[in-house]
Design a protein around this motif. Structure first.
Motif, PDB file in Angstrom:
ATOM      1  N   THR A  89       0.873  -1.165   0.000  1.00 59.56           N
ATOM      2  CA  THR A  89       0.000   0.000   0.000  1.00 59.56           C
ATOM      3  C   THR A  89       0.907   1.210   0.000  1.00 59.56           C
ATOM      4  O   THR A  89       1.681   1.426   0.943  1.00 59.56           O
ATOM      5  CB  THR A  89      -0.926   0.015   1.226  1.00 59.56           C
ATOM      6  OG1 THR A  89      -1.687  -1.197   1.242  1.00 59.56           O
ATOM      7  CG2 THR A  89      -1.879   1.197   1.173  1.00 59.56           C
ATOM      8  N   ILE A  90       0.840   1.973  -1.062  1.00 63.45           N
ATOM      9  CA  ILE A  90       1.768   3.097  -1.209  1.00 63.45           C
ATOM     10  C   ILE A  90       1.013   4.422  -1.176  1.00 63.45           C
ATOM     11  O   ILE A  90      -0.194   4.475  -1.362  1.00 63.45           O
ATOM     12  CB  ILE A  90       2.588   2.982  -2.508  1.00 63.45           C
ATOM     13  CG1 ILE A  90       1.686   3.155  -3.738  1.00 63.45           C
ATOM     14  CG2 ILE A  90       3.308   1.637  -2.578  1.00 63.45           C
ATOM     15  CD1 ILE A  90       2.466   3.233  -5.038  1.00 63.45           C
ATOM     16  N   LEU A  91       1.746   5.467  -0.886  1.00 62.84           N
ATOM     17  CA  LEU A  91       1.193   6.828  -0.885  1.00 62.84           C
ATOM     18  C   LEU A  91       0.080   6.995   0.140  1.00 62.84           C
ATOM     19  O   LEU A  91      -0.878   7.754  -0.075  1.00 62.84           O
ATOM     20  CB  LEU A  91       0.721   7.219  -2.283  1.00 62.84           C
ATOM     21  CG  LEU A  91       1.830   7.214  -3.357  1.00 62.84           C
ATOM     22  CD1 LEU A  91       1.223   7.478  -4.722  1.00 62.84           C
ATOM     23  CD2 LEU A  91       2.896   8.247  -3.031  1.00 62.84           C
ATOM     24  N   GLY A  92       0.190   6.338   1.268  1.00 64.07           N
ATOM     25  CA  GLY A  92      -0.721   6.578   2.381  1.00 64.07           C
ATOM     26  C   GLY A  92      -0.179   7.694   3.263  1.00 64.07           C
ATOM     27  O   GLY A  92       0.818   8.342   2.950  1.00 64.07           O
ATOM     28  N   MET A  93      -0.862   7.927   4.378  1.00 61.13           N
ATOM     29  CA  MET A  93      -0.432   8.995   5.282  1.00 61.13           C
ATOM     30  C   MET A  93       0.991   8.766   5.785  1.00 61.13           C
ATOM     31  O   MET A  93       1.775   9.697   5.889  1.00 61.13           O
ATOM     32  CB  MET A  93      -1.384   9.073   6.482  1.00 61.13           C
ATOM     33  CG  MET A  93      -2.822   9.417   6.068  1.00 61.13           C
ATOM     34  SD  MET A  93      -3.977   9.350   7.467  1.00 61.13           S
ATOM     35  CE  MET A  93      -5.539   9.146   6.563  1.00 61.13           C
ATOM     36  N   MET A  94       1.297   7.501   6.138  1.00 59.84           N
ATOM     37  CA  MET A  94       2.630   7.205   6.630  1.00 59.84           C
ATOM     38  C   MET A  94       3.650   7.225   5.496  1.00 59.84           C
ATOM     39  O   MET A  94       4.845   7.141   5.736  1.00 59.84           O
ATOM     40  CB  MET A  94       2.635   5.863   7.363  1.00 59.84           C
ATOM     41  CG  MET A  94       1.841   5.875   8.650  1.00 59.84           C
ATOM     42  SD  MET A  94       2.410   7.097   9.877  1.00 59.84           S
ATOM     43  CE  MET A  94       3.598   6.093  10.805  1.00 59.84           C
ATOM     44  N   PRO A 106       0.172  -7.458  -5.568  1.00 56.56           N
ATOM     45  CA  PRO A 106      -0.713  -6.318  -5.836  1.00 56.56           C
ATOM     46  C   PRO A 106      -0.262  -5.058  -5.097  1.00 56.56           C
ATOM     47  O   PRO A 106       0.270  -5.142  -3.994  1.00 56.56           O
ATOM     48  CB  PRO A 106      -2.079  -6.796  -5.323  1.00 56.56           C
ATOM     49  CG  PRO A 106      -1.790  -7.922  -4.405  1.00 56.56           C
ATOM     50  CD  PRO A 106      -0.487  -8.540  -4.813  1.00 56.56           C
ATOM     51  N   VAL A 107      -0.496  -3.920  -5.733  1.00 59.31           N
ATOM     52  CA  VAL A 107      -0.160  -2.628  -5.140  1.00 59.31           C
ATOM     53  C   VAL A 107      -1.434  -1.794  -5.016  1.00 59.31           C
ATOM     54  O   VAL A 107      -2.131  -1.567  -6.010  1.00 59.31           O
ATOM     55  CB  VAL A 107       0.875  -1.871  -6.001  1.00 59.31           C
ATOM     56  CG1 VAL A 107       1.158  -0.498  -5.401  1.00 59.31           C
ATOM     57  CG2 VAL A 107       2.161  -2.685  -6.134  1.00 59.31           C
ATOM     58  N   VAL A 108      -1.717  -1.388  -3.791  1.00 61.22           N
ATOM     59  CA  VAL A 108      -2.854  -0.503  -3.525  1.00 61.22           C
ATOM     60  C   VAL A 108      -2.305   0.911  -3.368  1.00 61.22           C
ATOM     61  O   VAL A 108      -1.280   1.109  -2.714  1.00 61.22           O
ATOM     62  CB  VAL A 108      -3.591  -0.936  -2.245  1.00 61.22           C
ATOM     63  CG1 VAL A 108      -4.729   0.032  -1.906  1.00 61.22           C
ATOM     64  CG2 VAL A 108      -4.113  -2.359  -2.374  1.00 61.22           C
ATOM     65  N   VAL A 109      -2.996   1.887  -3.971  1.00 58.54           N
ATOM     66  CA  VAL A 109      -2.503   3.259  -3.946  1.00 58.54           C
ATOM     67  C   VAL A 109      -3.451   4.149  -3.140  1.00 58.54           C
ATOM     68  O   VAL A 109      -4.657   4.165  -3.382  1.00 58.54           O
ATOM     69  CB  VAL A 109      -2.357   3.813  -5.381  1.00 58.54           C
ATOM     70  CG1 VAL A 109      -1.898   5.275  -5.353  1.00 58.54           C
ATOM     71  CG2 VAL A 109      -1.366   2.964  -6.172  1.00 58.54           C
ATOM     72  N   GLY A 110      -2.887   4.863  -2.190  1.00 56.30           N
ATOM     73  CA  GLY A 110      -3.677   5.833  -1.417  1.00 56.30           C
ATOM     74  C   GLY A 110      -4.036   7.026  -2.280  1.00 56.30           C
ATOM     75  O   GLY A 110      -3.156   7.610  -2.912  1.00 56.30           O
ATOM     76  N   VAL A 111      -5.321   7.373  -2.334  1.00 60.95           N
ATOM     77  CA  VAL A 111      -5.774   8.448  -3.221  1.00 60.95           C
ATOM     78  C   VAL A 111      -6.595   9.506  -2.483  1.00 60.95           C
ATOM     79  O   VAL A 111      -7.274  10.318  -3.116  1.00 60.95           O
ATOM     80  CB  VAL A 111      -6.598   7.875  -4.396  1.00 60.95           C
ATOM     81  CG1 VAL A 111      -5.731   6.975  -5.273  1.00 60.95           C
ATOM     82  CG2 VAL A 111      -7.825   7.123  -3.892  1.00 60.95           C
ATOM     83  N   SER A 112      -6.523   9.499  -1.165  1.00 63.71           N
ATOM     84  CA  SER A 112      -7.338  10.433  -0.369  1.00 63.71           C
ATOM     85  C   SER A 112      -6.967  11.872  -0.693  1.00 63.71           C
ATOM     86  O   SER A 112      -5.785  12.220  -0.789  1.00 63.71           O
ATOM     87  CB  SER A 112      -7.116  10.156   1.125  1.00 63.71           C
ATOM     88  OG  SER A 112      -7.341   8.784   1.397  1.00 63.71           O
ATOM     89  N   HIS A 113      -7.976  12.720  -0.844  1.00 62.16           N
ATOM     90  CA  HIS A 113      -7.727  14.104  -1.246  1.00 62.16           C
ATOM     91  C   HIS A 113      -8.981  14.936  -0.992  1.00 62.16           C
ATOM     92  O   HIS A 113     -10.090  14.405  -1.027  1.00 62.16           O
ATOM     93  CB  HIS A 113      -7.366  14.149  -2.745  1.00 62.16           C
ATOM     94  CG  HIS A 113      -6.755  15.437  -3.173  1.00 62.16           C
ATOM     95  ND1 HIS A 113      -7.504  16.511  -3.589  1.00 62.16           N
ATOM     96  CD2 HIS A 113      -5.459  15.843  -3.211  1.00 62.16           C
ATOM     97  CE1 HIS A 113      -6.690  17.522  -3.895  1.00 62.16           C
ATOM     98  NE2 HIS A 113      -5.444  17.144  -3.672  1.00 62.16           N
ATOM     99  N   PRO A 114      -8.813  16.259  -0.736  1.00 56.49           N
ATOM    100  CA  PRO A 114      -9.989  17.110  -0.504  1.00 56.49           C
ATOM    101  C   PRO A 114     -10.933  17.202  -1.698  1.00 56.49           C
ATOM    102  O   PRO A 114     -12.103  17.547  -1.529  1.00 56.49           O
ATOM    103  CB  PRO A 114      -9.388  18.493  -0.214  1.00 56.49           C
ATOM    104  CG  PRO A 114      -7.978  18.246   0.195  1.00 56.49           C
ATOM    105  CD  PRO A 114      -7.555  16.981  -0.496  1.00 56.49           C
ATOM    106  N   SER A 115     -10.457  16.921  -2.898  1.00 54.87           N
ATOM    107  CA  SER A 115     -11.299  17.064  -4.086  1.00 54.87           C
ATOM    108  C   SER A 115     -11.558  15.717  -4.750  1.00 54.87           C
ATOM    109  O   SER A 115     -10.636  14.954  -5.015  1.00 54.87           O
ATOM    110  CB  SER A 115     -10.619  17.996  -5.095  1.00 54.87           C
ATOM    111  OG  SER A 115     -11.254  17.901  -6.354  1.00 54.87           O
ATOM    112  N   ASN A 116     -12.822  15.453  -5.037  1.00 56.84           N
ATOM    113  CA  ASN A 116     -13.156  14.213  -5.735  1.00 56.84           C
ATOM    114  C   ASN A 116     -12.530  14.147  -7.125  1.00 56.84           C
ATOM    115  O   ASN A 116     -12.231  13.064  -7.629  1.00 56.84           O
ATOM    116  CB  ASN A 116     -14.683  14.079  -5.866  1.00 56.84           C
ATOM    117  CG  ASN A 116     -15.334  13.692  -4.557  1.00 56.84           C
ATOM    118  OD1 ASN A 116     -14.631  13.471  -3.562  1.00 56.84           O
ATOM    119  ND2 ASN A 116     -16.655  13.611  -4.538  1.00 56.84           N
TER     120      ASN A 116
END
Lengths: 317, 317, 317, 317
Positions: free
Chosen positions: D51-56, D83-93
């Motif tokens: 899991t990449i590009l998360g908060m940590m 498998p690679v899961v990508v963090g995509v959390s963001h203020p804008s949809n």
């Protein structure tokens, strides 16, 4: 003279339930003389009901004996002329129950209950209220206090509906979310559509949005603005179907109302205004608590003078 | 025509720095046509300066390319007529630096920086700003944004003083704590007494307490109320030593200003008002974001009509 | 036998001050029989002192009469054998004062005081404590409770230093910030360097970082882990200069300690463990409060069995 | 070699999805050499997925170009092996959508999405996710990130169920509420009972409760503990039906795992450990961010040495 039974809080409640301040002397002791004079003051201004021992009544700072003393004193002075709602929020359901029973025995019309802190999800909020309401039983009319700015707890429309559906003793919502006008509309629309029992909705936040909230279906105000006569007149004008006249009057007071709306220091401003109006003898707020400095006092003086001038002009139209 | 140098933000800044909205089309794309028309609108209303890419400008929802595009477009349209402050708040100091340099290269007068979340003690708040200001260097004028309702970070008077003492580039405080008027008084009294360098203080919160804040020593407003002409006139009247006239005018707009003050939905109300006034083509707010329903729109229509009537009456005195 | 005077809380305090649970019957009433047995249990495990009526002692859920009853009962049972610290945190300084005096009259060694909620800046936190400490006067030894996870208030190192410098009655810090080990080091380094008076530092958070905190200069633990004998032995081993042996023992208990560390449900787990160990008769937590379900109970059983096996193996090395 | 299709995230996912750190040089620049070596390190330790590009992973501190660069680099190095899961959390949809599509185009197995801050009620949380999931469409597998300690948003069991019922692309829950084990049990029990589709549940919080969570029905861990080989072995032992052996091994690492669990400074400790293990060249955390001092470094050295000794002893049983 109305009997106690007549004064039981119901879904039909409307008008102005004044959030009563608790007067102290400059030494911090409860000032019973001022409790009486403040009670008289509120009655003279024409309030429809009282809400005592809420957060703005510094209830968490009273000892148990003082709580009983203040409650009994106000109830006696009111003498059944208007309904009295008693704030009973507490970390323990046992205490909520004890205080509620004491209040009802003394002649209260009902009780107001805010959630304990740290409730997060809809289930948790519902669960808290369900537990407390089961403890109280159906015989005690309850006003739900929705005031997330103070409690940190957010009550959703579905939670309100579920509580209204499941507990007949829930007869009133004190609507104090900010911003929260859509919530008010949704609850009122659902009751108008017959989807849920209609409960009384009285609004807080000092009345900052009172005209908008009345137009959205509120039944009145439950707040402590130091000029309750305005709230009374505004609600009466809405009752008479005169929203524009109501809002015209409201706007005369809006600058001072907005000033008193400030969290924290607002209580000190309110008590100082009540003192200046002769309703209480001291503006003392128990420690720790807000204190006004010279600038605050002068600012209040200026704003009050402006309001008096504006009101005179308004009345003279 | 003023040169860029003339437009550098200084401690003498005063008047109205409008918090500029960022216009989108109904499809969510940046609407450059509306960026231009909104810029013209603000200039026509007589604002003293611009603050762009702040929270109310939906800056966190712009891509990097959009950020550059909007910044360049406004800067070009303003063409040095008034100073432009650019919001550069970001989780990474590297980004704060990159964006600040880009802004200054494009002709910005200075930058505005809010703290990252989760700073708790005075040391932590000071430490954050010290780190960021060291990175930016003394050449970029900075406005500290004190907006705890949005950031969760509380900036004490001693922290502000220490930052002012230690970093010459700190030339302005955007005062937006609520309630926070005592803080404003304390900072201004300390600078009046020569204890600390005097920086410009512009107030936010939609201007809800603008007259009181001006009397306490504020230099103007930095906010985005959809009727900037009122803010401009009020500040001008204060400049002319006419606080009562200023507040009389302010109070005419207060009902609508209070309405727009609602957190969250306030941005949608502001954009809708700007749209109705012809300043932008769409009131779209990027998702997730507040949306107005039928009741909200009708309520705004009614409040706007009341304001127009009140203003006409006021001007006709 | 030590006299009361000998038991006054001082800067030299060390060891394990157990955060005492308050036992109730299944009907929610205070169970005095279990108050006695729990007191005996703690004494048998060798605790150095007691801390009663803290948050984990459900103090806010006791009536005033119950508070007095529990306090008097424990004090009588302890009979001066070890010092007893009484939690006196309350929204009103008058109540803090009243309860503190009552506690000292009953033979308490000192009081523990957490800040009221909603204090934000260093000045506000200092101001709160200064007000309360002035009210209490220099005759009552005070432990500052730094527990931001529960109070929402963050106490900086400079605030602690200023309170220690200004109020001689501040003799102890309950260090419970998380994460907060650097704070502990900074305070201890400053006292070691003679910059500030040395006060006792006891650590909380269930002891989750006890070995690391002891190495950083803590004087012991103030927490309520249901196996106080471990805390006692670990502190003793540190006293004997055997940190590795101390941590080896600590680690045997760490899995269960970590389990009990869970906020909210941790209190229910702790009481259930104390019940299983025969220290109290019921694990009841007053409502609203956490309740264990079947899965929770089975999980606790399994973890306890694993701990017993691990301990037997450890002792048999 | 597995095709991309084989690597799509599904409800059957289990094992250890390592939360990958993002390595920087001491100058703060992305260190691509270390990105590769860290990727190799994780693969060598046997992780099931990334899991990449998360908060940590300090994702909010990366520029858009850096985000793409890191994502592409890891994806290329992994080369479809896991498998690679990508963090995509963001203020804008819009950004969530753009980043998700970019990730999937580069070969990601799915994306992980945390809610924006300031969502309060069940309706608001559901509404946020529904909006974002509608934007993404059914073709992109999504992991819901439930991490209220960081987001301030609390996701109830009914909200999770409703999202699982309404959106087929929701295939995984990252369970990171604390304490939150009952939530995990309730969701798993509901899927076991056939009331809701079964989704994969991977647990976070550094793995602090991993054995308990596996016994309650978790499918594995999604966390970044600097000793991923332990997580891998523990999950494998659970797969083999050997929970006691799994927990025995887990407990050997628990002291260090608990140490790394500290919010904030935990990331610095994790990166320093990875550096010492040769997985990355620098432990740099972008500013503002935690920094280790001498005491922290020595403490980590001591704890690591103790762990190595304990592990040697454990293996030699």
């Amino acid at each position: 003279m109305p009997t106690e039974q007549n004064n039981r809080l119901t879904e039909q409640a409307s008008g102005v339930y004044i959030i009563a301040a608790t007067p102290f002397g400059d030494d911090g002791e409860v000032d019973l003389y001022s409790v009486d004079s403040l009670t008289d003051f509120y009655l003279e201004q024409g309030v429809t009901g009282f809400t005592i021992l809420g957060m703005m009544g510094e209830a968490p700072k009273l000892s148990e004996a003082e709580t009983t003393q203040v409650m009994a004193r106000i109830m006696k002075r009111v003498a059944g002329r208007v309904p009295v709602v008693v704030g009973v929020s507490h970390p323990s359901n046992r205490h909520v129950e004890r205080l509620s029973k004491e209040a009802m025995d003394l002649g209260a019309a009902g009780v107001m209950l805010a959630p304990v802190p740290n409730l997060k999800t809809d289930e948790q909020v519902y669960g808290y209220y369900a537990g407390a309401l089961d403890t109280l039983g159906p015989g005690i009319p309850v006003c739900l206090q929705d005031f997330p700015q103070a409690t940190g707890v957010h009550m959703s429309v579905p939670v309100v509906h579920r509580l209204v559906d499941d507990f007949e003793q829930v007869v009133m919502l004190k609507h104090e979310d900010f911003p929260g006008m859509r919530k008010l509309s949704q609850i009122r629309q659902a009751s108008d559509a017959g989807e849920h029992r209609r409960v009384s909705i009285l609004v807080g936040n000092g009345g900052l949005f009172l005209p908008q909230e009345m137009l959205r279906g509120a039944d009145g105000a439950m707040t402590g603005f130091a000029y309750p006569e305005m709230l009374v007149r505004v609600c009466a004008l809405f009752d008479q179907g005169r929203p524009e006249a109501a809002e015209d009057l409201f706007n005369v007071y809006l600058p001072l109302l907005r000033h008193e709306f400030q969290y924290g220091i607002g209580l000190a401003l309110r008590k100082e205004t009540l003192r200046r109006r002769g309703a209480i003898r001291s503006a003392f707020v128990r420690r720790p608590g807000p204190r006004l400095d010279r600038t605050d006092l002068d600012e209040l003086t200026r704003l009050t003078a402006r309001q008096e001038a504006a009101l005179a002009k308004f009345e003279a139209r």
